[in-house]
Design a protein around this motif. Structure first.
Motif, PDB file in Angstrom:
ATOM      1  N   SER A 183       0.858  -1.170   0.000  1.00  0.00           N
ATOM      2  CA  SER A 183       0.000   0.000   0.000  1.00  0.00           C
ATOM      3  C   SER A 183       0.898   1.225   0.000  1.00  0.00           C
ATOM      4  N   SER A 187      -0.016   6.617  -3.433  1.00  0.00           N
ATOM      5  CA  SER A 187      -0.737   6.750  -4.701  1.00  0.00           C
ATOM      6  C   SER A 187      -1.687   5.590  -4.992  1.00  0.00           C
ATOM      7  N   GLY A 188      -1.711   4.586  -4.162  1.00  0.00           N
ATOM      8  CA  GLY A 188      -2.576   3.432  -4.382  1.00  0.00           C
ATOM      9  C   GLY A 188      -1.925   2.161  -3.880  1.00  0.00           C
ATOM     10  N   ARG A 242       0.027  -1.712 -10.657  1.00  0.00           N
ATOM     11  CA  ARG A 242      -0.451  -0.633  -9.800  1.00  0.00           C
ATOM     12  C   ARG A 242      -1.959  -0.472  -9.981  1.00  0.00           C
ATOM     13  N   LYS A 244      -5.688   1.536  -7.903  1.00  0.00           N
ATOM     14  CA  LYS A 244      -6.207   2.441  -6.864  1.00  0.00           C
ATOM     15  C   LYS A 244      -7.159   1.721  -5.913  1.00  0.00           C
ATOM     16  N   SER A 245      -7.995   0.842  -6.454  1.00  0.00           N
ATOM     17  CA  SER A 245      -8.959   0.114  -5.620  1.00  0.00           C
ATOM     18  C   SER A 245      -9.129  -1.293  -6.178  1.00  0.00           C
ATOM     19  N   ASP A 281     -10.543  -1.809  -9.566  1.00  0.00           N
ATOM     20  CA  ASP A 281      -9.672  -1.547 -10.717  1.00  0.00           C
ATOM     21  C   ASP A 281      -8.832  -2.762 -11.103  1.00  0.00           C
TER      22      ASP A 281
END
Length: 131
Positions: free
Chosen positions: A40, A43-44, A81, A83-84, A87
């Motif tokens: 974590s 930025s994500g 990479r 964000k959630s 995604d």
């Protein structure tokens, strides 16, 4: 199968236990050989796939399958990479991890280190050849 879950390098990860691969990561007998780790960051989140190094066909397959999922892929050489969780193509991640047996991962890791000249056995060979 053949992997354990635990904390490594400040990330939750799945790795080949030392009881199976006693040489360890970077030939350090105190550090299990990682397969994948979740970090974590500001930025994500990032999934680090060590199994992609030395296994270009797996990385290519992953990229192809990920694109088929319709999700946007933000990927470095061995990291994804996002964000959630929405995604992330979780089914592709799951199939990737299931695709790589501990034995295959160990063999690919050893081959990649030998190519880079970073294994103790290749270092010894090089020392003998130059002597």
């Amino acid at each position: 199968e053949g992997y354990e879950e635990g904390m490594q390098f400040g990330m939750i990860g799945w790795y080949v236990p030392l009881s199976v691969y006693p040489a360890g990561y970077g030939e350090n007998p105190k550090v299990p050989l990682p397969l994948v780790a979740l970090a974590s960051q500001k930025s994500g989140m990032v999934l680090h796939f060590l199994c992609f190094y030395g296994h270009p066909t797996l990385s290519t397959w992953f990229t192809s399958e990920y694109k088929k999922s319709g999700k946007k892929l933000d990927m470095g050489k061995g990291c994804v990479r996002f964000k959630s969780l929405e995604d992330l193509a979780l089914d592709v991640v799951g199939r990737t991890v299931a695709h790589v047996s501990a034995e295959e991962h160990m063999a690919n890791y050893q081959a990649a280190r030998a190519l880079l000249g970073k294994s103790k056995s290749s270092a010894k060979k090089g020392a003998r050849q130059s002597a």
